[in-house]
Design a protein around this motif. Structure first.
Motif, PDB file in Angstrom:
ATOM      1  N   ASP A 250       0.186   3.016  -7.073  1.00  0.00           N
ATOM      2  CA  ASP A 250       0.173   4.381  -6.522  1.00  0.00           C
ATOM      3  C   ASP A 250       0.909   4.462  -5.189  1.00  0.00           C
ATOM      4  O   ASP A 250       1.483   5.483  -4.864  1.00  0.00           O
ATOM      5  N   GLN A 251       0.816   3.390  -4.416  1.00  0.00           N
ATOM      6  CA  GLN A 251       1.442   3.424  -3.092  1.00  0.00           C
ATOM      7  C   GLN A 251       2.162   2.115  -2.794  1.00  0.00           C
ATOM      8  O   GLN A 251       1.679   1.038  -3.136  1.00  0.00           O
ATOM      9  N   ILE A 252       3.311   2.246  -2.146  1.00  0.00           N
ATOM     10  CA  ILE A 252       4.064   1.067  -1.702  1.00  0.00           C
ATOM     11  C   ILE A 252       4.128   1.139  -0.196  1.00  0.00           C
ATOM     12  O   ILE A 252       4.465   2.187   0.359  1.00  0.00           O
ATOM     13  N   PHE A 253       3.852   0.021   0.443  1.00  0.00           N
ATOM     14  CA  PHE A 253       3.944  -0.026   1.910  1.00  0.00           C
ATOM     15  C   PHE A 253       4.863  -1.173   2.320  1.00  0.00           C
ATOM     16  O   PHE A 253       4.574  -2.336   2.039  1.00  0.00           O
ATOM     17  N   ILE A 254       5.974  -0.815   2.954  1.00  0.00           N
ATOM     18  CA  ILE A 254       6.833  -1.850   3.548  1.00  0.00           C
ATOM     19  C   ILE A 254       6.649  -1.770   5.059  1.00  0.00           C
ATOM     20  O   ILE A 254       6.937  -0.738   5.668  1.00  0.00           O
TER      21      ILE A 254
ATOM     22  N   CYS B 224      -1.953  -1.179   6.912  1.00  0.00           N
ATOM     23  CA  CYS B 224      -2.240  -2.608   6.739  1.00  0.00           C
ATOM     24  C   CYS B 224      -3.721  -2.940   6.774  1.00  0.00           C
ATOM     25  O   CYS B 224      -4.219  -3.670   5.936  1.00  0.00           O
ATOM     26  N   LEU B 225      -4.443  -2.404   7.761  1.00  0.00           N
ATOM     27  CA  LEU B 225      -5.874  -2.750   7.822  1.00  0.00           C
ATOM     28  C   LEU B 225      -6.754  -1.547   7.542  1.00  0.00           C
ATOM     29  O   LEU B 225      -7.950  -1.550   7.831  1.00  0.00           O
ATOM     30  N   GLY B 226      -6.168  -0.523   6.947  1.00  0.00           N
ATOM     31  CA  GLY B 226      -6.976   0.600   6.465  1.00  0.00           C
ATOM     32  C   GLY B 226      -7.659   1.403   7.542  1.00  0.00           C
ATOM     33  O   GLY B 226      -8.666   2.049   7.288  1.00  0.00           O
ATOM     34  N   GLY B 227      -7.121   1.352   8.770  1.00  0.00           N
ATOM     35  CA  GLY B 227      -7.801   2.089   9.834  1.00  0.00           C
ATOM     36  C   GLY B 227      -6.983   3.232  10.381  1.00  0.00           C
ATOM     37  O   GLY B 227      -7.426   3.953  11.266  1.00  0.00           O
ATOM     38  N   HIS B 228      -5.785   3.419   9.877  1.00  0.00           N
ATOM     39  CA  HIS B 228      -4.908   4.397  10.509  1.00  0.00           C
ATOM     40  C   HIS B 228      -4.341   5.335   9.443  1.00  0.00           C
ATOM     41  O   HIS B 228      -5.109   6.028   8.790  1.00  0.00           O
ATOM     42  N   ILE B 229      -3.050   5.286   9.206  1.00  0.00           N
ATOM     43  CA  ILE B 229      -2.464   6.222   8.246  1.00  0.00           C
ATOM     44  C   ILE B 229      -2.247   5.584   6.875  1.00  0.00           C
ATOM     45  O   ILE B 229      -2.138   4.369   6.769  1.00  0.00           O
ATOM     46  N   GLY B 230      -2.164   6.445   5.872  1.00  0.00           N
ATOM     47  CA  GLY B 230      -1.791   5.958   4.536  1.00  0.00           C
ATOM     48  C   GLY B 230      -2.893   5.223   3.801  1.00  0.00           C
ATOM     49  O   GLY B 230      -2.629   4.268   3.073  1.00  0.00           O
TER      50      GLY B 230
ATOM     51  N   GLY C  87     -11.098  -3.313  -0.032  1.00  0.00           N
ATOM     52  CA  GLY C  87     -11.192  -2.234   0.955  1.00  0.00           C
ATOM     53  C   GLY C  87     -10.233  -2.361   2.129  1.00  0.00           C
ATOM     54  O   GLY C  87     -10.258  -1.543   3.040  1.00  0.00           O
ATOM     55  N   ARG C  88      -9.389  -3.341   2.111  1.00  0.00           N
ATOM     56  CA  ARG C  88      -8.502  -3.595   3.257  1.00  0.00           C
ATOM     57  C   ARG C  88      -7.657  -2.364   3.632  1.00  0.00           C
ATOM     58  O   ARG C  88      -7.410  -2.093   4.784  1.00  0.00           O
ATOM     59  N   GLN C  89      -7.173  -1.645   2.630  1.00  0.00           N
ATOM     60  CA  GLN C  89      -6.292  -0.514   2.965  1.00  0.00           C
ATOM     61  C   GLN C  89      -6.943   0.841   2.684  1.00  0.00           C
ATOM     62  O   GLN C  89      -6.253   1.834   2.471  1.00  0.00           O
ATOM     63  N   GLY C  90      -8.269   0.854   2.655  1.00  0.00           N
ATOM     64  CA  GLY C  90      -8.951   2.126   2.427  1.00  0.00           C
ATOM     65  C   GLY C  90     -10.197   1.930   1.597  1.00  0.00           C
ATOM     66  O   GLY C  90     -11.037   1.085   1.906  1.00  0.00           O
ATOM     67  N   SER C  91     -10.309   2.695   0.504  1.00  0.00           N
ATOM     68  CA  SER C  91     -11.524   2.654  -0.320  1.00  0.00           C
ATOM     69  C   SER C  91     -11.827   1.246  -0.835  1.00  0.00           C
ATOM     70  O   SER C  91     -10.925   0.527  -1.261  1.00  0.00           O
ATOM     71  N   PRO C  92     -13.131   0.874  -0.834  1.00  0.00           N
ATOM     72  CA  PRO C  92     -13.504  -0.422  -1.424  1.00  0.00           C
ATOM     73  C   PRO C  92     -13.204  -0.474  -2.917  1.00  0.00           C
ATOM     74  O   PRO C  92     -13.177  -1.546  -3.520  1.00  0.00           O
ATOM     75  N   GLU C  93     -12.966   0.698  -3.510  1.00  0.00           N
ATOM     76  CA  GLU C  93     -12.604   0.702  -4.939  1.00  0.00           C
ATOM     77  C   GLU C  93     -11.092   0.722  -5.153  1.00  0.00           C
ATOM     78  O   GLU C  93     -10.629   0.996  -6.258  1.00  0.00           O
TER      79      GLU C  93
END
Ligand SMILES: CC(C)[C@H](C(=O)O)[C@@H](O)C(=O)O
Ligand code: SF4
Length: 418
Positions: free
Chosen positions: A292-296, A362-368, A386-392
């Motif tokens: 769903d999402q790509i992060f570079i 990267c650590l799920g605390g900011h954007i994206g 859960g590193r980049q957001g939802s634990p699921e």
């Protein structure tokens, strides 16, 4: 006595002729780094122990990268605490919200030189060992001690020397090599060891690639990553720093040295699959996984070389409608280069979103952030639940080239198939 680079650096920092692995030493610190997320805790601890003035403001670097610009009142409060501290302590090396990720900005701005002992309130401080320094992450209370005294105790680590040999195949990068190593030895395979990278493959790498190897030493439990400084290191450092430096080398017969041979001949691009960094598979086993999402970006793969690799693949192509693509240059310097080289235009034309230099998702605390059930392919270094957001949600890790190819197809894709 024969010693490793890490032992030599720590001996010098402790004012001793030699040290042995396992020994506890008190080392003088050359650089102490804090950022917006953990800095306030260190400042609080510093005040709690009754300290008023830091030992040496010229050896402290403060920067904001995890939540920039502030995305919450709490983040803004953290920024206020650190700006106030920097002012009252007369710390000149302060990089406010605009500069980028600590592990890119520190080497870039000349704060890292071979032979230094560098500590930071961030686990990926090991990155800086790529320039022949002994660099490690510490907790905020340890940082309070450093701020007050300029010293910190260490148990001298043993060293695992990874001798990497072989010519990487097309589309194989330092990221694939370090994922391969972590997959082999496991997330605790190098616990409290100095992970030294050597061999002809490392010799041929540029500084950015070496930073990738050392950045991920912590993902196998390493106390630090370290690479002997050579002419490429000195060239990089001299361009950026006036600080003196000391090139140290590991003696091959150092008693605390364990040697591991890594042959990368024929290695395919590697992917770390959810939910552990050592759950590594060759791309052929996961190709086709929908995302769903790509992060570079990130302190692992947000450098100019990564953006160039991605741009080569994305030029004239479109990001699949099925995915959203975030590209975050690791620093303002990287961003400026990417602009001047026309890479940003390529990314925007392809349909990617460009964000300001920061840690981003990267650590799920900011954007994206990811929602439940979503899948991300990321060039960063961790994929815990859960590193980049939802634990699921789920996170796969790869190189920038694989991320770019996958963005075009909307699923994990080998760049050769574009
Ligand atoms: C916020 C910080 C303490 C943390 C770290 O230490 O690594 C972060 O940078 C990370 O990557 O998880
Ligand atoms: S980019 Fe990610 S791994 Fe690196 S410092 Fe920021 S949050 Fe930590």
């Amino acid at each position: 006595m024969p010693m490793t680079i890490s032992e030599k650096i720590l001996a010098k920092a402790a004012g001793k002729k030699e040290v042995e692995a396992g020994e506890i030493i008190m080392a003088n610190i050359d650089v102490a780094m804090m950022h917006d997320l953990t800095g306030p805790l260190a400042v609080e601890a510093f005040k709690k122990i009754g300290s008023e003035k830091v030992w040496d403001p010229s050896k402290i670097v403060v920067l904001f990268d995890h939540q920039v610009p502030a995305d919450s009142i709490e983040a803004a409060e953290n920024h206020i605490i650190m700006r106030k501290f920097v002012k009252e302590q007369n710390i000149k090396d302060f990089y406010d919200v605009r500069e980028g990720i600590c592990h890119q900005v520190l080497p870039e701005k000349g704060h890292v030189t071979p032979g230094d002992v560098i500590v930071g309130t961030d686990s990926h401080t090991c990155t800086h060992g790529a320039l022949g320094a002994f660099a490690t992450g510490i907790g905020s209370t340890d940082m309070a001690m450093v701020l007050a005294t300029g010293k910190l105790w260490f148990k001298v680590p043993e060293t695992i020397q990874f001798k990497i040999e072989g010519q990487p195949k097309d589309h194989v990068y330092a990221k694939d090599i370090i994922l391969y190593i972590i997959g082999k030895i496991g997330i605790d395979g190098a616990t409290y060891k100095a992970c030294e990278f050597t061999g002809s493959t490392v010799k041929n790498m540029n500084i950015s690639e070496r930073l990738v190897l050392c950045n991920m030493a912590i993902e196998m439990g390493g106390k630090t990553g370290i690479i002997e400084a050579d002419e490429k290191t000195i060239e990089y450092v001299k361009k950026r720093s006036k600080k003196p430096y000391n090139v140290m080398k590991t003696d091959p017969d150092a008693p605390s040295l364990e040697k591991i041979q890594v042959n990368i001949e024929g290695l395919e691009p590697q992917i770390a699959c959810p939910h552990n960094v050592d759950n590594v598979k060759p791309i052929s086993e996961v190709e086709g996984t929908e995302i769903d999402q790509i992060f570079i970006g990130s302190c692992t793969n947000g450098r100019i070389e990564d953006l160039r690799d991605a741009a080569k693949i994305l030029k004239g192509k479109k990001v699949s409608k099925k995915v959203r693509m975030l590209i975050i240059p690791a620093s303002r310097e990287v961003y400026t280069k990417a602009l001047n080289e026309g890479l940003i235009k390529i990314f925007i034309d392809a349909g990617a979103i460009i964000c300001n230099p920061c840690c981003g998702p990267c650590l799920g605390g900011h954007i994206g952030l990811l929602g439940p059930g979503e899948v991300s392919l990321s060039t960063s270094n961790r994929n815990f639940k859960g590193r980049q957001g939802s634990p699921e949600s789920e996170v796969y890790l790869s190189s920038a080239a694989v991320a770019a190819a996958s963005a075009i197809k909307g699923k994990i894709t080998h760049p050769k198939n574009i």
